[in-house]
Write a protein that holds these residues in place. Structure first.
Motif, PDB file in Angstrom:
ATOM      1  N   ARG A  52       0.774  -1.326  -0.042  1.00  0.00           N
ATOM      2  CA  ARG A  52       0.074   0.068  -0.015  1.00  0.00           C
ATOM      3  C   ARG A  52       0.919   1.330  -0.100  1.00  0.00           C
ATOM      4  O   ARG A  52       1.879   1.304   0.941  1.00  0.00           O
ATOM      5  CB  ARG A  52      -0.857  -0.011   1.040  1.00  0.00           C
ATOM      6  CG  ARG A  52      -1.859   1.216   1.237  1.00  0.00           C
ATOM      7  CD  ARG A  52      -2.887   1.403   2.369  1.00  0.00           C
ATOM      8  NE  ARG A  52      -3.566   2.506   2.242  1.00  0.00           N
ATOM      9  CZ  ARG A  52      -3.889   3.151   3.279  1.00  0.00           C
ATOM     10  NH1 ARG A  52      -3.330   2.893   4.723  1.00  0.00           N
ATOM     11  NH2 ARG A  52      -4.409   4.578   3.236  1.00  0.00           N
ATOM     12  N   HIS A  53       0.405   2.006  -1.049  1.00  0.00           N
ATOM     13  CA  HIS A  53       1.302   3.395  -0.987  1.00  0.00           C
ATOM     14  C   HIS A  53       0.786   4.482  -0.269  1.00  0.00           C
ATOM     15  O   HIS A  53      -0.416   4.498  -0.157  1.00  0.00           O
ATOM     16  CB  HIS A  53       1.253   4.028  -2.356  1.00  0.00           C
ATOM     17  CG  HIS A  53       2.148   4.902  -2.635  1.00  0.00           C
ATOM     18  ND1 HIS A  53       2.181   6.455  -2.415  1.00  0.00           N
ATOM     19  CD2 HIS A  53       3.668   4.797  -3.229  1.00  0.00           C
ATOM     20  CE1 HIS A  53       3.165   6.861  -2.593  1.00  0.00           C
ATOM     21  NE2 HIS A  53       4.044   6.160  -3.179  1.00  0.00           N
ATOM     22  N   ALA A  59     -10.025   5.420   2.635  1.00  0.00           N
ATOM     23  CA  ALA A  59     -11.374   5.258   2.083  1.00  0.00           C
ATOM     24  C   ALA A  59     -11.620   4.435   0.862  1.00  0.00           C
ATOM     25  O   ALA A  59     -12.658   3.483   0.958  1.00  0.00           O
ATOM     26  CB  ALA A  59     -12.204   6.797   1.988  1.00  0.00           C
ATOM     27  N   VAL A  60     -10.760   4.330   0.207  1.00  0.00           N
ATOM     28  CA  VAL A  60     -10.681   3.463  -0.800  1.00  0.00           C
ATOM     29  C   VAL A  60     -10.720   2.066  -0.716  1.00  0.00           C
ATOM     30  O   VAL A  60     -11.524   1.047  -1.056  1.00  0.00           O
ATOM     31  CB  VAL A  60      -9.709   3.715  -2.069  1.00  0.00           C
ATOM     32  CG1 VAL A  60      -9.512   2.844  -3.196  1.00  0.00           C
ATOM     33  CG2 VAL A  60      -9.826   5.001  -2.729  1.00  0.00           C
ATOM     34  N   PHE A  61     -10.059   1.750   0.390  1.00  0.00           N
ATOM     35  CA  PHE A  61      -9.754   0.475   1.067  1.00  0.00           C
ATOM     36  C   PHE A  61     -10.932  -0.075   1.844  1.00  0.00           C
ATOM     37  O   PHE A  61     -11.359  -1.061   1.901  1.00  0.00           O
ATOM     38  CB  PHE A  61      -8.282   0.293   1.584  1.00  0.00           C
ATOM     39  CG  PHE A  61      -7.299   0.425   0.708  1.00  0.00           C
ATOM     40  CD1 PHE A  61      -6.956  -0.633  -0.187  1.00  0.00           C
ATOM     41  CD2 PHE A  61      -6.498   1.235   0.519  1.00  0.00           C
ATOM     42  CE1 PHE A  61      -6.001  -0.619  -1.283  1.00  0.00           C
ATOM     43  CE2 PHE A  61      -5.224   1.792  -0.139  1.00  0.00           C
ATOM     44  CZ  PHE A  61      -5.142   0.425  -1.228  1.00  0.00           C
ATOM     45  N   LYS A  79      -2.611   2.772  -6.490  1.00  0.00           N
ATOM     46  CA  LYS A  79      -1.244   3.254  -6.666  1.00  0.00           C
ATOM     47  C   LYS A  79      -0.260   2.241  -5.579  1.00  0.00           C
ATOM     48  O   LYS A  79      -0.744   2.324  -4.283  1.00  0.00           O
ATOM     49  CB  LYS A  79      -0.849   4.614  -5.983  1.00  0.00           C
ATOM     50  CG  LYS A  79       0.566   5.070  -6.289  1.00  0.00           C
ATOM     51  CD  LYS A  79       0.689   6.596  -6.011  1.00  0.00           C
ATOM     52  CE  LYS A  79       2.175   6.935  -6.012  1.00  0.00           C
ATOM     53  NZ  LYS A  79       2.134   8.535  -6.142  1.00  0.00           N
ATOM     54  N   ASN A  80       0.319   1.324  -5.802  1.00  0.00           N
ATOM     55  CA  ASN A  80       1.296   0.573  -4.992  1.00  0.00           C
ATOM     56  C   ASN A  80       2.452   1.158  -4.936  1.00  0.00           C
ATOM     57  O   ASN A  80       3.096   1.689  -5.718  1.00  0.00           O
ATOM     58  CB  ASN A  80       1.211  -0.754  -5.562  1.00  0.00           C
ATOM     59  CG  ASN A  80      -0.176  -1.622  -5.523  1.00  0.00           C
ATOM     60  OD1 ASN A  80      -1.030  -1.248  -4.498  1.00  0.00           O
ATOM     61  ND2 ASN A  80      -0.323  -2.719  -6.105  1.00  0.00           N
ATOM     62  N   ARG A  81       3.177   0.685  -3.629  1.00  0.00           N
ATOM     63  CA  ARG A  81       4.462   0.990  -3.448  1.00  0.00           C
ATOM     64  C   ARG A  81       5.336  -0.465  -3.726  1.00  0.00           C
ATOM     65  O   ARG A  81       4.754  -1.625  -3.279  1.00  0.00           O
ATOM     66  CB  ARG A  81       4.905   1.367  -2.176  1.00  0.00           C
ATOM     67  CG  ARG A  81       4.790   0.436  -1.005  1.00  0.00           C
ATOM     68  CD  ARG A  81       5.250   1.001   0.173  1.00  0.00           C
ATOM     69  NE  ARG A  81       5.635  -0.006   1.339  1.00  0.00           N
ATOM     70  CZ  ARG A  81       6.722  -0.628   1.304  1.00  0.00           C
ATOM     71  NH1 ARG A  81       7.793  -0.436   0.636  1.00  0.00           N
ATOM     72  NH2 ARG A  81       6.926  -1.699   2.552  1.00  0.00           N
TER      73      ARG A  81
END
Length: 167
Positions: A52-53, A59-61, A79-81
């Motif tokens: 998780r970035h 709120a999206v999750f 957007k991922n890290r």
């Protein structure tokens, strides 16, 4: 937030992973390891939010979990890290995994290359949501997302899918 795709996925990339009911990773494919730069030993058994970035609104999750806990699939631009703190955007589809008795036993996620125009359009929405989370509450962030979908005349899944398809 600047418009930056980060590490760009190839057109045929399919990043897949499976988790248990508590979001602990039970399986990842080669593309997951390639793009996240984590090894199998570093992710198996760990919470999926390891990728998780910080630019992703909580709120999206929350919305994602609300959908899949009801047995529904969900789409998201995420957007991922990476392990080395780079990032990559994905168009994600998350579905519950069901056993033969129709019980949810985990979750399955497939991520593809996002439409760059969809990412460009979602970044300002995510930026507003993050600001609301910092200065107000998770609920106010969710309200921003709901209002954005309402203004587009769509439910969340439809909104994200249409961004990916037509942005």
């Amino acid at each position: 937030m600047d418009f930056d795709l980060g590490v760009e996925l190839q057109q045929d990339t399919l990043i897949t992973s499976k988790t248990d009911l508590k979001s602990r990773i039970t399986y990842c494919n080669k593309d997951f390891y390639e793009y996240s730069k984590f090894s199998e030993n570093e992710v198996l058994g760990k919470p999926h939010n390891i990728v998780r970035h910080k630019d992703m609104p909580r709120a999206v999750f929350k919305l994602l979990w609300d959908y899949i806990k009801q047995g529904k699939e969900v789409f998201a631009l995420v957007k991922n890290r990476t392990k080395d703190n780079q990032h990559y955007w994905v168009f994600a589809n998350i579905t519950p995994s069901i056993d033969i008795n129709n019980n949810v036993i985990g979750y399955y996620s497939v991520r593809r290359k996002p439409n760059p125009k969809a990412v460009e359009k979602i970044i300002p929405v995510y930026h507003k949501m993050l600001e609301a989370e910092r200065t107000s509450s998770l609920d106010s962030s969710i309200s921003i997302l709901n209002q954005t979908c309402h203004q587009a005349g769509m439910e969340y899944n439809e909104f994200v899918f249409e961004l990916q398809r037509n942005a």
